[in-house]
Design an enzyme around this catalytic site. Structure first.
Site, mmCIF file in Angstrom:
data_model
loop_
_atom_site.group_PDB
_atom_site.id
_atom_site.type_symbol
_atom_site.label_atom_id
_atom_site.label_comp_id
_atom_site.label_asym_id
_atom_site.label_seq_id
_atom_site.Cartn_x
_atom_site.Cartn_y
_atom_site.Cartn_z
ATOM 1 N N LYS A 1 0.755 -1.133 0.000
ATOM 2 C CA LYS A 1 -0.037 0.181 0.053
ATOM 3 C C LYS A 1 0.909 1.286 -0.183
ATOM 4 C CE LYS A 1 -3.091 2.965 0.383
ATOM 5 N NZ LYS A 1 -4.132 3.278 -0.669
ATOM 6 N N CYS B 1 -3.133 11.033 1.863
ATOM 7 C CA CYS B 1 -2.721 9.871 1.530
ATOM 8 C C CYS B 1 -1.067 10.103 0.925
ATOM 9 C CB CYS B 1 -3.289 9.046 0.452
ATOM 10 S SG CYS B 1 -5.292 9.305 0.949
HETATM 11 N N1 SAJ Z 1 -1.088 15.243 -8.409
HETATM 12 C C1 SAJ Z 1 -0.432 16.019 -9.185
HETATM 13 N N2 SAJ Z 1 0.057 15.471 -10.334
HETATM 14 C C2 SAJ Z 1 -0.292 14.442 -10.841
HETATM 15 C C3 SAJ Z 1 -1.344 13.526 -10.119
HETATM 16 C C4 SAJ Z 1 -1.490 14.048 -8.720
HETATM 17 O O1 SAJ Z 1 0.187 17.033 -8.867
HETATM 18 O O2 SAJ Z 1 -0.150 14.115 -11.992
HETATM 19 C C5 SAJ Z 1 -1.634 15.714 -7.243
HETATM 20 C C6 SAJ Z 1 -3.259 15.852 -6.846
HETATM 21 O O3 SAJ Z 1 -3.167 17.293 -7.397
HETATM 22 C C7 SAJ Z 1 -3.263 15.966 -5.394
HETATM 23 C C8 SAJ Z 1 -2.237 14.724 -5.025
HETATM 24 O O4 SAJ Z 1 -1.184 14.826 -6.034
HETATM 25 O O5 SAJ Z 1 -2.689 17.035 -4.637
HETATM 26 C C9 SAJ Z 1 -2.809 13.266 -4.618
HETATM 27 O O6 SAJ Z 1 -3.729 13.200 -5.643
HETATM 28 P P1 SAJ Z 1 -4.119 11.756 -6.266
HETATM 29 O O7 SAJ Z 1 -5.308 11.859 -7.294
HETATM 30 O O8 SAJ Z 1 -2.869 11.248 -6.903
HETATM 31 O O9 SAJ Z 1 -4.363 10.849 -4.834
HETATM 32 P P2 SAJ Z 1 -5.517 10.737 -3.913
HETATM 33 O O10 SAJ Z 1 -5.105 11.028 -2.507
HETATM 34 O O11 SAJ Z 1 -6.684 11.259 -4.311
HETATM 35 O O12 SAJ Z 1 -5.702 8.944 -4.058
HETATM 36 C C10 SAJ Z 1 -4.562 8.244 -4.118
HETATM 37 C C11 SAJ Z 1 -4.626 7.125 -5.021
HETATM 38 N N3 SAJ Z 1 -3.510 6.385 -4.925
HETATM 39 C C12 SAJ Z 1 -2.904 6.323 -6.492
HETATM 40 O O13 SAJ Z 1 -3.065 6.748 -7.091
HETATM 41 C C13 SAJ Z 1 -1.471 5.671 -6.236
HETATM 42 C C14 SAJ Z 1 -5.930 6.218 -4.600
HETATM 43 O O14 SAJ Z 1 -5.969 5.123 -5.372
HETATM 44 C C15 SAJ Z 1 -5.563 5.642 -3.034
HETATM 45 O O15 SAJ Z 1 -6.438 4.811 -2.684
HETATM 46 C C16 SAJ Z 1 -5.600 7.065 -2.344
HETATM 47 O O16 SAJ Z 1 -4.398 7.833 -2.652
HETATM 48 C C17 SAJ Z 1 -5.188 6.536 -0.887
HETATM 49 O O17 SAJ Z 1 -6.620 6.755 -0.002
HETATM 50 O O18 SAJ Z 1 -4.530 5.939 -0.527
#
Ligand code: SAJ
Length: 410
Positions: free
Chosen positions: A210, A264
């Site tokens: 995870k 996360c």
């Molecule tokens: N972000 C960027 N650039 C990107 C992708 C994301 O700057 O290309 C930023 C987003 O704006 C945000 C942060 O990263 O601020 C996290 O966004 P996210 O969509 O990557 O993550 P979460 O927190 O919404 O969800 C993640 C997911 N994990 C992965 O994609 C590996 C989700 O599957 C998990 O269940 C969740 O974390 C969790 O609860 O762990």
């Protein structure tokens, strides 16, 4: 003898509530437990306290079916699922996992658990936490039973906020037991609603899997953020650069942003760093790159604002990512608060997912619809690429200084 629930879920947040509800709609008798009274009351009425598309329908159906109950304390059950928060806290040797909620949940089960029960830890946790759950429970039982009387497993979640209910059913899962019997029992339980593959392993591998998933994403976001800083230095459009590099059949560079938010991706890598501080060098550096991005953007705003006598700054977006309402650990919110604190200009805010500004901004900033904010501004700072912002007219933007941290208008 109170009748035993099939499942008792401890922690009714973004993971616990959908999980408790979907089990209930599949016919399991479920007791949802939360330490916050308003959460218990809200769910008892079949309503929800968090925003997630369609979750309200699921919870209402679960409660109205009579299969989902809510309470402040656990009752006896075949299976206990711990889904409480696992934040980190700052200590003298850096950011350490804070497991107080997991320990409290594990100890609270001692009062009601009966031999043969399965205890599943869903909360994202440092490697070795499932063993700690066993030890805390046995310690609390004070000799009444031994660890051989129960089964323990770690079954992490990976559902994406904003599409949780779909992914709860369609995502592969991991069932990591302290014993193979625990892994098998947990796998059978999740097969009640999971239509994908459930992979069996040991608890420590499941715990690190995870953390690995989210660290992988954080490292790749850091790569994109570092590229954006290098491109500013070299006078190159990072959005065009990434688009071109991604034409390579095996390259998939993620998107730069104003930092990494949510509870996360910005948290989980620190659990690996704290477990292997001298080995997790790339993972630590990625965290430092992402954590430094908000100040980098703030410095850019400061430089642009210095060109105006009384700058008006339109800040578009406060949430931690696009098209959600969640502002937890949001770099966008942190940047806007800093702009206000440092009096860099008159701040106008557009955030389609809120009706009022957070208290930190309510006295000092003005909430407007995006077009109005842009029209009244000298500087337009795009912090979150919410869908509605994409249609703001280019003509309006061309007449202003634009800082687009997401490539929304690239
Ligand atoms: N972000 C960027 N650039 C990107 C992708 C994301 O700057 O290309 C930023 C987003 O704006 C945000 C942060 O990263 O601020 C996290 O966004 P996210 O969509 O990557 O993550 P979460 O927190 O919404 O969800 C993640 C997911 N994990 C992965 O994609 C590996 C989700 O599957 C998990 O269940 C969740 O974390 C969790 O609860 O762990």
């Amino acid at each position: 003898m109170t009748d035993k629930f099939d499942i008792c879920v401890l922690g009714l947040g973004y993971i616990g509530l959908p999980t408790a509800s979907i089990f209930a709609t599949k016919g399991k008798s479920v007791l949802g437990v939360d330490v916050q009274p308003h959460v218990v009351e809200t769910i008892k009425q079949g309503r929800i306290h968090i925003q997630e598309p369609d979750l309200d329908v699921l919870v209402r159906a679960a409660v109205q079916s009579g299969n989902l109950k809510a309470a402040a304390k656990p009752s006896s059950a075949e299976t206990f699922i711990i889904a409480v928060p696992t934040p980190f806290h700052e200590t003298e040797n850096g950011r350490e996992p804070d497991l107080r909620y997991v320990e409290s949940a594990a100890r609270s089960i001692a009062e009601v658990i009966e031999p043969g029960a399965l205890v599943i830890l869903e909360s994202t946790s440092p490697v070795g936490t499932t063993e700690k759950v066993r030890d805390w429970l046995i310690d609390e039982l004070a000799g009444k039973y031994s660890s051989a009387d129960f089964h323990f497993a770690h079954c992490p979640e990976r559902i994406l906020p904003g599409q949780m209910l779909k992914e709860l059913v369609s995502n592969d899962r991991i069932s990591g037991g302290l014993t193979s019997e625990a892994s098998a029992r947990a796998k059978r339980l999740y097969e009640v609603f999971c239509s994908a593959e459930i992979y069996v392993t040991d608890a420590r591998t499941a715990e690190l899997a995870k953390l690995t998933e989210n660290s992988f994403r954080d490292v790749n976001i850091a790569f994109a953020n570092e590229l954006s800083i290098i491109c500013d230095e070299l006078g190159i459009d990072v959005w065009e650069l990434i688009q071109l590099a991604n034409r390579h059949p095996r390259v998939n560079i993620l998107r730069p942003g104003p930092g990494v938010g949510g509870h996360c991706i910005a948290v989980d890598p620190w659990f690996i760093v704290s477990a292997a501080p001298n080995k997790a060098r790339l993972i630590r550096t990625a965290r430092e790159v992402n954590d430094s991005k908000p100040n980098y953007i703030l410095e850019m705003v400061r430089q642009k604002a210095a060109r105006f006598r009384d700058p008006v700054i339109a800040c578009l977006g406060l949430t931690f990512k696009a098209d959600v309402d969640d502002m937890r650990e949001s770099p966008a919110l942190h940047i806007v608060e800093s702009i206000v604190d440092q009096k860099l200009g008159k701040v106008l805010v557009a955030e389609p997912h809120t009706r009022q500004l957070p208290s930190s901004l309510s006295a000092t900033a003005t909430l407007l619809v995006a077009e109005e904010a842009v029209r009244a501004a000298d500087i337009v700072l795009l912090l979150v690429d919410h869908k509605p912002f994409k249609s703001i007219s280019k003509r309006l933007l061309e007449q202003r200084v634009v800082i687009d941290t997401r490539g929304c208008w690239a």
